[in-house]
Design an enzyme around this catalytic site. Structure first.
Site, PDB file in Angstrom:
ATOM      1  N   LYS A 225     146.203 -32.434  56.985  1.00  0.00           N
ATOM      2  CA  LYS A 225     147.421 -32.730  57.758  1.00  0.00           C
ATOM      3  C   LYS A 225     147.829 -34.174  57.548  1.00  0.00           C
ATOM      4  CE  LYS A 225     148.764 -29.770  58.419  1.00  0.00           C
ATOM      5  NZ  LYS A 225     148.270 -28.440  58.164  1.00  0.00           N
TER       6      LYS A 225
ATOM      7  N   GLU B 119     140.925 -29.658  57.689  1.00  0.00           N
ATOM      8  CA  GLU B 119     142.313 -29.485  58.129  1.00  0.00           C
ATOM      9  C   GLU B 119     142.899 -30.807  58.640  1.00  0.00           C
ATOM     10  OE1 GLU B 119     144.501 -27.474  57.616  1.00  0.00           O
ATOM     11  OE2 GLU B 119     145.982 -27.648  59.182  1.00  0.00           O
TER      12      GLU B 119
ATOM     13  N   HIS C  73     125.330 -37.732  50.898  1.00  0.00           N
ATOM     14  CA  HIS C  73     125.174 -37.322  49.496  1.00  0.00           C
ATOM     15  C   HIS C  73     126.278 -37.915  48.615  1.00  0.00           C
ATOM     16  CE1 HIS C  73     121.893 -34.685  50.548  1.00  0.00           C
ATOM     17  NE2 HIS C  73     122.614 -34.268  51.569  1.00  0.00           N
TER      18      HIS C  73
ATOM     19  N   ARG D 223     162.095 -25.193  51.998  1.00  0.00           N
ATOM     20  CA  ARG D 223     161.433 -24.535  50.867  1.00  0.00           C
ATOM     21  C   ARG D 223     161.406 -25.414  49.626  1.00  0.00           C
ATOM     22  NH1 ARG D 223     160.874 -18.926  51.374  1.00  0.00           N
ATOM     23  NH2 ARG D 223     160.713 -18.789  49.118  1.00  0.00           N
TER      24      ARG D 223
ATOM     25  N   TRP E 290     162.836 -27.060  44.387  1.00  0.00           N
ATOM     26  CA  TRP E 290     161.535 -27.727  44.259  1.00  0.00           C
ATOM     27  C   TRP E 290     161.206 -27.620  42.771  1.00  0.00           C
ATOM     28  CZ3 TRP E 290     156.546 -26.591  42.632  1.00  0.00           C
ATOM     29  CH2 TRP E 290     155.549 -27.463  43.053  1.00  0.00           C
TER      30      TRP E 290
ATOM     31  N   ASN F 296     164.532 -18.923  41.787  1.00  0.00           N
ATOM     32  CA  ASN F 296     163.288 -19.403  42.389  1.00  0.00           C
ATOM     33  C   ASN F 296     162.156 -18.748  41.617  1.00  0.00           C
ATOM     34  OD1 ASN F 296     161.175 -20.163  44.061  1.00  0.00           O
ATOM     35  ND2 ASN F 296     161.557 -18.517  45.528  1.00  0.00           N
ATOM     36  N   GLY F 297     161.210 -19.546  41.121  1.00  0.00           N
ATOM     37  CA  GLY F 297     160.095 -18.964  40.377  1.00  0.00           C
ATOM     38  C   GLY F 297     159.967 -19.599  39.006  1.00  0.00           C
TER      39      GLY F 297
ATOM     40  N   CYS G 269     161.812 -22.559  45.909  1.00  0.00           N
ATOM     41  CA  CYS G 269     163.182 -22.999  46.109  1.00  0.00           C
ATOM     42  C   CYS G 269     163.847 -22.093  47.135  1.00  0.00           C
ATOM     43  CB  CYS G 269     163.954 -22.918  44.799  1.00  0.00           C
ATOM     44  SG  CYS G 269     163.127 -23.745  43.439  1.00  0.00           S
TER      45      CYS G 269
ATOM     46  N   LYS H 226     157.357 -25.428  51.470  1.00  0.00           N
ATOM     47  CA  LYS H 226     156.710 -24.640  52.512  1.00  0.00           C
ATOM     48  C   LYS H 226     155.958 -23.444  51.949  1.00  0.00           C
ATOM     49  CE  LYS H 226     155.773 -23.378  56.683  1.00  0.00           C
ATOM     50  NZ  LYS H 226     154.683 -24.112  57.325  1.00  0.00           N
TER      51      LYS H 226
ATOM     52  N   GLU I 170     149.061 -34.944  53.855  1.00  0.00           N
ATOM     53  CA  GLU I 170     150.310 -34.336  53.385  1.00  0.00           C
ATOM     54  C   GLU I 170     151.553 -34.927  54.043  1.00  0.00           C
ATOM     55  OE1 GLU I 170     150.870 -30.066  53.919  1.00  0.00           O
ATOM     56  OE2 GLU I 170     149.755 -30.101  55.783  1.00  0.00           O
TER      57      GLU I 170
HETATM   58  O1  M6R Z   1     152.047 -19.312  53.374  1.00  0.00           O
HETATM   59  P1  M6R Z   1     150.604 -19.605  53.205  1.00  0.00           P
HETATM   60  O2  M6R Z   1     149.853 -19.657  54.485  1.00  0.00           O
HETATM   61  O3  M6R Z   1     149.928 -18.642  52.237  1.00  0.00           O
HETATM   62  O4  M6R Z   1     150.522 -21.027  52.545  1.00  0.00           O
HETATM   63  C1  M6R Z   1     149.304 -21.575  52.144  1.00  0.00           C
HETATM   64  C2  M6R Z   1     149.405 -23.072  51.925  1.00  0.00           C
HETATM   65  O5  M6R Z   1     150.335 -23.357  50.928  1.00  0.00           O
HETATM   66  C3  M6R Z   1     149.792 -23.818  53.198  1.00  0.00           C
HETATM   67  O6  M6R Z   1     148.902 -23.559  54.234  1.00  0.00           O
HETATM   68  C4  M6R Z   1     149.817 -25.347  52.934  1.00  0.00           C
HETATM   69  O7  M6R Z   1     148.541 -25.806  52.655  1.00  0.00           O
HETATM   70  C5  M6R Z   1     150.431 -26.096  54.137  1.00  0.00           C
HETATM   71  N1  M6R Z   1     151.496 -26.940  53.702  1.00  0.00           N
HETATM   72  C6  M6R Z   1     149.486 -27.022  54.781  1.00  0.00           C
HETATM   73  O8  M6R Z   1     150.045 -27.644  55.894  1.00  0.00           O
END
Ligand code: M6R
Length: 614
Positions: free
Chosen positions: A493, A489, A512, A28, A76, A102-103, A2, A609, A496
């Site tokens: 992308k 990756e 497989h 966030r 969040w 937050n947490g 958050c 984020k 998400e």
């Molecule tokens: O801040 P971080 O790099 O540790 O975050 C890790 C993941 O949460 C972050 O890379 C997440 O997978 C991204 N949203 C992907 O685009």
């Protein structure tokens, strides 16, 4: 996950500043938001489920204007659905204090039952409300606000950053505390400000105080007093934060993600330029990280990360094993921390993280340290917990990344991993000076190569692919060797931000199991660079086509392009750097598809984020 802001000023109204702070932090968490202000001896609040715009509408009549202290929150959800009632701030039983959090409070239910047994009525399903009631009770017993917060937090198990606004005999009071997720503070002559991300403070000051775990801070206009959990005063010197405010605006781009993709040539330069020692065919890092003695002492590297950063970690594995000859393990941080891992002596646990605050990554590295490993970090946030706790640090200089989908941070992580792999190879003698110089020259060429991928010829082609396939049944991304993580990756992308079903696989694994998914309407993106594995990827492409699948090839292998339905050509570079060039079109493809599908690109559903909870 958050976003938290708080302000206490000498005079003037805080509402506008709180909302602007929340707007910067909305990335966030964005399922609800709210603010509370202290006015006329009472705390008043407004909160709404949905995006910040809904809160702004509710505040448009100016009914909270005129208060000189307040707190704000963008959420969040962890405990309780995103509703008006569960949105923060939360109050106790009366209108004397409000809390944002937050947490996670792990023992909240136990505490809630205890408080209910004593007659307290709860008005939300959140864990946060427990703290509001605990603080309120300590206040009623005569504690000042910092003592009440310290005593209440002593009863709580979990990870949190909290801010508490209260009305005292001498006017409003503002206290915050940290145990886990980050919290930063700055002061000016006009006021004192807190935020869960330094970006929320940049409009006020560049001199930022970062709270440490266990700190409780009392903010008054122009000053901050910090104590430990036990109430002992501590000094936390401000650190200068240099990023410019341009870095947190979209500029001429429609979305942060697109802007951040376009920043990548610059990011590559910033992450490497000062570290290159061209004459020696080597790199050098600030603070002597990965110096000769350390590099020669390493028996094994244990990479720990989550999400996109983990994909950078998989690429780093190929680089470090291939260039420096050191065995490397890679693990999901969330798995490593619970699987009772065994580490050989002289292991270095290398965490990769954009934020440096990801809860699982932090916990996994702490565990590795307990097991005897030394620790290192590739990280984008110099002021983060990850950086503070690591023995060795290589910072990425991607600048603030606001789009939830990580792009430029990933590229910077891969580049940093490359420089570490070369450094290790130079120190251990697997790379001689001449080879080091070649590896540096290839890196120096990369910036211009990424630039060509962002030119219209390529972006136009990517858009063509997106237009043709944005309504497909699903996507499978395949890659081999060092480009297998690129397939992961590319799929991440796409899923998400566009919510399309997308799988990433090592191409050799296709037969497989995943090949069963191939049918007309299934789009396979084959990442295929020239080199020893290109022929094998071509065989995979043929297998897909034979089963009615559509193939889009991405890479430098002309042979793969010739047998695919559509192709995106990527300039040729070394095997080691090919993941970076191959990733850029996949970022653009995900962006274009999400755009065509009308998705909220910078704030995809259910995501945040920075994942500061488990
Ligand atoms: O801040 P971080 O790099 O540790 O975050 C890790 C993941 O949460 C972050 O890379 C997440 O997978 C991204 N949203 C992907 O685009």
């Amino acid at each position: 996950m958050c976003g938290i802001v708080g302000t206490i000023r000498v005079e003037g109204s805080v509402v506008k500043g709180l909302i602007e702070g929340l707007r910067v932090l909305e990335y966030r968490g964005y399922d609800s938001s709210g603010i509370a202000v202290a006015r006329n001896g009472a705390v008043e609040l407004e909160k709404r489920a949905g995006r910040l715009a809904r809160l702004e509408e509710a505040l448009a009549d100016g009914h909270l204007e005129g208060a000189r202290a307040g707190i704000g929150h963008t959420r969040w959800a962890t405990h309780g659905a995103p509703t008006d009632a569960n949105a923060h701030p939360h109050t106790g039983s009366d209108d004397r204090l409000a809390i944002v959090h937050n947490g996670i409070f792990e023992n909240w239910l136990e505490l809630k039952h205890e408080l209910e047994g004593e007659g307290v009525r709860f008005s939300s399903d959140t864990d946060t409300e427990v703290l509001a009631h605990l603080v309120e009770r300590r206040r009623a017993e005569g504690d000042d606000l910092p003592s009440a917060v310290r005593a209440s937090l002593a009863r709580i198990r979990g990870y949190y950053a909290v801010a508490v606004l209260s009305t005292g005999a001498n006017g409003p009071e503002l206290v915050c505390a940290r145990q886990g997720p980050p919290l930063a503070i700055c002061t000016t002559d006009e006021g004192a400000y807190l935020a869960s991300d330094v970006l929320g403070l940049l409009p006020y000051s560049r001199d930022i105080v970062f709270l440490r775990d266990g700190d409780v801070a009392e903010l008054t206009p122009g000053a901050v007093r910090i104590t430990t959990k036990s109430g002992a005063p501590v000094e936390r010197a401000p650190e200068r934060f240099e990023a410019d405010s341009e870095a947190v605006s979209k500029g001429d781009f429609e979305h942060f993600m697109l802007k951040e993709i376009h920043e990548q040539p610059e990011v590559i330069a910033r992450t490497t330029v000062d570290r290159i020692r061209a004459d020696a065919g080597d790199f050098v890092f600030e603070g002597g990280a990965f110096d000769d003695d350390f590099a020669r002492s390493i028996a094994r590297v244990q990479i720990i990360a989550c999400g996109t950063a983990l994909h950078a970690g998989w690429i780093a594995r190929y680089m470090i094993e291939g260039l420096a000859g050191i065995p490397v393990d890679v693990d999901f941080a969330s798995e490593f921390r619970y699987r009772n891992p065994r580490l050989v002596p002289d292991t270095v646990a290398l965490a990769i993280s954009q934020s440096g605050e990801t809860a699982d990554t932090l916990a996994a590295v702490r565990l590795a340290r307990e097991l005897g490993a030394s620790t290192a970090a590739i990280c984008n946030m110099a002021s983060s917990t990850q950086v503070r706790e690591a023995d060795q640090v290589v910072l990425t200089h991607a600048g603030p990344e606001v789009g939830v989908a990580s792009t430029k941070a990933f590229v910077a992580q891969v580049v940093a991993a490359y420089t570490i792999a070369v450094r290790l190879g130079r120190a251990r003698g697997t790379i001689d000076r001449e080879r080091g110089q070649v590896l540096i020259a290839e890196l120096e060429a990369l910036r211009a190569q990424v630039q060509t991928l962002l030119a219209e010829r390529v972006t136009g082609r990517v858009l063509e692919v997106a237009r043709r396939y944005h309504e497909a049944k699903g996507f499978m991304f395949l890659g081999r060797g060092i480009n297998f993580p690129v397939a992961l990756e590319g799929a991440l992308k796409l899923k998400e931000i566009s919510y399309m079903h997308a799988e990433g696989y090592p191409a050799g694994e296709m037969k497989h199991g995943p090949i069963a998914l191939i049918e007309p309407g299934m789009i396979v993106v084959a990442v295929s660079s020239r080199g020893p594995l290109a022929e094998k990827v071509r065989a995979n492409i043929e297998q897909v086509k034979a089963r009615g699948g559509v193939v889009v090839s991405v890479g430098s292998d002309a042979g793969s392009h010739a047998i695919s339905d559509m192709s995106i050509e990527v300039p040729e570079t070394s095997e080691w750097l090919s993941p970076i060039l191959n990733t850029v079109p996949l970022q653009l493809l995900a962006y274009d598809i999400a755009h065509l599908r009308g998705c909220d690109i910078d704030k995809p559903r259910n995501l945040a984020k920075s994942v500061t909870v488990e």
